[in-house]
Design a protein around this motif. Structure first.
Motif, PDB file in Angstrom:
ATOM      1  N   UNK A  87      17.977   8.045 -10.122  1.00  0.00           N
ATOM      2  CA  UNK A  87      17.470   9.608 -10.268  1.00  0.00           C
ATOM      3  C   UNK A  87      16.040   9.585 -10.508  1.00  0.00           C
ATOM      4  N   UNK A  88      15.301   9.026 -10.310  1.00  0.00           N
ATOM      5  CA  UNK A  88      13.884   8.470  -9.923  1.00  0.00           C
ATOM      6  C   UNK A  88      13.388   8.327  -8.779  1.00  0.00           C
ATOM      7  N   UNK A  89      12.556   9.359  -8.276  1.00  0.00           N
ATOM      8  CA  UNK A  89      11.830   9.252  -6.933  1.00  0.00           C
ATOM      9  C   UNK A  89      10.723   7.395  -7.322  1.00  0.00           C
ATOM     10  N   UNK A  90      10.415   7.176  -8.221  1.00  0.00           N
ATOM     11  CA  UNK A  90       9.504   6.661  -8.122  1.00  0.00           C
ATOM     12  C   UNK A  90      10.129   5.265  -8.120  1.00  0.00           C
ATOM     13  N   UNK A  91      11.352   4.924  -8.905  1.00  0.00           N
ATOM     14  CA  UNK A  91      11.825   3.633  -8.826  1.00  0.00           C
ATOM     15  C   UNK A  91      13.125   3.623  -7.085  1.00  0.00           C
ATOM     16  N   UNK A  92      12.702   4.344  -5.821  1.00  0.00           N
ATOM     17  CA  UNK A  92      14.366   3.845  -5.507  1.00  0.00           C
ATOM     18  C   UNK A  92      13.777   2.928  -4.224  1.00  0.00           C
ATOM     19  N   UNK A  93      14.649   2.195  -3.901  1.00  0.00           N
ATOM     20  CA  UNK A  93      14.700   0.423  -3.077  1.00  0.00           C
ATOM     21  C   UNK A  93      15.217   1.270  -1.812  1.00  0.00           C
ATOM     22  N   UNK A  94      14.912   0.414  -1.186  1.00  0.00           N
ATOM     23  CA  UNK A  94      15.802   0.344   0.156  1.00  0.00           C
ATOM     24  C   UNK A  94      15.797  -1.455   0.446  1.00  0.00           C
ATOM     25  N   UNK A  95      16.365  -1.578   1.054  1.00  0.00           N
ATOM     26  CA  UNK A  95      17.982  -3.084   1.316  1.00  0.00           C
ATOM     27  C   UNK A  95      16.647  -4.081   2.157  1.00  0.00           C
ATOM     28  N   UNK A  96      16.239  -4.581   1.144  1.00  0.00           N
ATOM     29  CA  UNK A  96      15.598  -6.204   2.278  1.00  0.00           C
ATOM     30  C   UNK A  96      16.305  -7.719   2.693  1.00  0.00           C
ATOM     31  N   UNK A  97      17.523  -7.958   1.917  1.00  0.00           N
ATOM     32  CA  UNK A  97      18.897  -9.234   3.128  1.00  0.00           C
ATOM     33  C   UNK A  97      19.552  -9.371   1.458  1.00  0.00           C
ATOM     34  N   UNK A  98      20.198  -9.411   3.127  1.00  0.00           N
ATOM     35  CA  UNK A  98      21.634  -9.584   2.222  1.00  0.00           C
ATOM     36  C   UNK A  98      21.873 -11.261   1.885  1.00  0.00           C
ATOM     37  N   UNK A  99      22.249 -11.777   1.356  1.00  0.00           N
ATOM     38  CA  UNK A  99      21.504 -13.624   0.527  1.00  0.00           C
ATOM     39  C   UNK A  99      23.600 -13.749   0.527  1.00  0.00           C
ATOM     40  N   UNK A 100      24.370 -13.310   0.534  1.00  0.00           N
ATOM     41  CA  UNK A 100      25.359 -13.524  -0.227  1.00  0.00           C
ATOM     42  C   UNK A 100      26.827 -12.138  -0.206  1.00  0.00           C
ATOM     43  N   UNK A 101      27.987 -12.572   0.248  1.00  0.00           N
ATOM     44  CA  UNK A 101      28.145 -12.222  -0.327  1.00  0.00           C
ATOM     45  C   UNK A 101      30.123 -12.402   0.850  1.00  0.00           C
ATOM     46  N   UNK A 102      30.953 -11.660   0.170  1.00  0.00           N
ATOM     47  CA  UNK A 102      32.364 -12.314   0.454  1.00  0.00           C
ATOM     48  C   UNK A 102      33.210 -11.218   0.373  1.00  0.00           C
ATOM     49  N   UNK A 103      33.989 -10.898   1.702  1.00  0.00           N
ATOM     50  CA  UNK A 103      35.118  -9.724   1.813  1.00  0.00           C
ATOM     51  C   UNK A 103      36.628  -9.984   2.088  1.00  0.00           C
ATOM     52  N   UNK A 104      37.190  -9.120   1.326  1.00  0.00           N
ATOM     53  CA  UNK A 104      38.676  -8.935   0.947  1.00  0.00           C
ATOM     54  C   UNK A 104      39.584  -7.958   1.328  1.00  0.00           C
ATOM     55  N   UNK A 105      40.673  -7.680   2.567  1.00  0.00           N
ATOM     56  CA  UNK A 105      41.159  -6.530   2.685  1.00  0.00           C
ATOM     57  C   UNK A 105      42.844  -7.428   2.795  1.00  0.00           C
ATOM     58  N   UNK A 106      43.075  -6.063   1.559  1.00  0.00           N
ATOM     59  CA  UNK A 106      45.010  -6.010   1.511  1.00  0.00           C
ATOM     60  C   UNK A 106      45.447  -5.240   1.734  1.00  0.00           C
ATOM     61  N   UNK A 107      46.583  -5.754   2.203  1.00  0.00           N
ATOM     62  CA  UNK A 107      47.775  -5.171   2.848  1.00  0.00           C
ATOM     63  C   UNK A 107      47.443  -3.481   3.043  1.00  0.00           C
ATOM     64  N   UNK A 108      46.897  -3.013   2.359  1.00  0.00           N
ATOM     65  CA  UNK A 108      46.516  -1.282   3.130  1.00  0.00           C
ATOM     66  C   UNK A 108      45.224  -0.908   3.513  1.00  0.00           C
ATOM     67  N   UNK A 109      45.023  -2.237   4.210  1.00  0.00           N
ATOM     68  CA  UNK A 109      43.819  -2.420   5.036  1.00  0.00           C
ATOM     69  C   UNK A 109      42.187  -1.147   4.355  1.00  0.00           C
ATOM     70  N   UNK A 110      42.873  -1.771   2.727  1.00  0.00           N
ATOM     71  CA  UNK A 110      41.491  -1.185   2.159  1.00  0.00           C
ATOM     72  C   UNK A 110      40.165  -2.652   1.555  1.00  0.00           C
ATOM     73  N   UNK A 111      39.490  -2.557   1.942  1.00  0.00           N
ATOM     74  CA  UNK A 111      38.742  -3.789   1.733  1.00  0.00           C
ATOM     75  C   UNK A 111      37.227  -3.560   0.872  1.00  0.00           C
ATOM     76  N   UNK A 112      37.416  -4.997  -0.108  1.00  0.00           N
ATOM     77  CA  UNK A 112      36.598  -5.148  -1.489  1.00  0.00           C
ATOM     78  C   UNK A 112      35.784  -6.241  -0.877  1.00  0.00           C
TER      79      UNK A 112
END
Length: 302
Positions: A87-112
């Motif tokens: 909630x702060x206009x002076x603290x807004x951020x944007x994406x620079x780079x994704x360093x690492x990540x992990x993705x899983x899909x459950x039987x309901x095709x929901x993705x974490x």
């Protein structure tokens, strides 16, 4: 509502211009048809650092690209959520780079998606290159919008500095003798007058809530232009704005007009109501509830 422009605005602020469209404007059906491919590529995958991967977890180049795309999607959603909650206009951020990540899909095709990424200050005139690192868990409910998000960011702008900048903006807005009435930010040349930059930042803050609510695994958004803004004089402590903004929707390349009503006061939760003019799926056209998030977020100045 404003008439839909024939094409996106001629230009954007130089450091924040979205990438060019990868192809002609297409129907949402084409995007939805990609869903099974992505889900198959991610089924049971535990990803290494973004962009890496070996024969066991990335069977082919296409799968690796889909994986990277999902990590980027999750990072953008997490930042929309973070910006809204901060909630702060002076603290807004944007994406620079994704360093690492992990993705899983459950039987309901929901993705974490669990990931770590770095961020930049949204305002290029702030003079700060890297604001730090964020870790997030993003849960996409199949193809439904409004992913559940838990995000923690470190190395924020120093708290006292952020509060001071927000309060200066707040007092400036409250002291305006005439309610603000501005059209087209940026202008036809892609320029934002420095005096209007706070108006743009407040609109981006409010649109962060809208973009988070509308994000899915396959669709993301960027605020392309403010087509109108009105400030209302009130006896309350907060500043009260009505915006009409244009959202650029990827991957359909559509431009979606949205009306956003926000009430902002430094240090208090942002209040947002909105209505978007959907072009092909009117049943998803409105978000009428007051802006509030159901998942926790942490603001850490360490």
């Amino acid at each position: 509502m404003p008439r839909l422009p024939a094409r996106p605005p001629a230009s954007m602020p130089p450091s924040r211009q979205p990438p060019p469209a990868s192809g002609p404007r297409g129907p949402r059906l084409a995007v939805l048809l990609l869903a099974p491919l992505l889900l198959l590529a991610l089924q049971g995958v535990a990803a290494a650092p973004a962009g890496a991967g070996g024969p066991e977890d990335t069977p082919g180049l296409q799968d690796a690209e889909l994986q990277r795309g999902l990590l980027q999607q999750a990072a953008r959603a997490a930042l929309h959520f973070f910006n809204f909650r901060a909630g702060s206009p002076s603290a807004l951020r944007v994406l620079a780079a994704v360093l690492e990540g992990r993705a899983r899909v459950n039987p309901k095709k929901e993705c974490q998606v669990d990931l770590v990424f770095t961020t930049d200050h949204y305002n290029p005139e702030a003079g700060e290159e890297r604001l730090g690192k964020c870790s997030a868990r993003v849960f996409f409910r199949n193809q439904k919008p409004r992913p559940a998000i838990n995000v923690t960011c470190t190395r924020l702008i120093e708290k006292n500095k952020r509060q001071q900048e927000d309060y200066l903006l707040y007092t400036h807005m409250k002291q305006l003798k005439t309610p603000l009435d501005v059209v087209s930010i940026p202008d036809s040349h892609g320029h934002i007058d420095p005096s209007l930059r706070p108006i743009w930042d407040l609109a981006f803050l409010g649109s962060s809530y809208v973009m988070w609510e509308k994000t899915t695994q396959f669709l993301h958004y960027y605020m392309a232009q403010i087509s109108s803004v009105n400030q209302w004089k009130t006896n309350d402590d907060g500043v009260d704005f009505d915006y009409t903004i244009l959202l650029h929707e990827f991957s359909t390349q559509e431009i979606i007009p949205c009306r956003i009503h926000l009430v902002w006061y430094p240090g208090k939760p942002l209040k947002v109501k909105y209505h978007c003019q959907e072009l092909q799926m009117p049943e998803e056209a409105s978000g009428t509830e007051e802006g509030s998030a159901v998942a926790p977020t942490e603001l850490n100045n360490s």
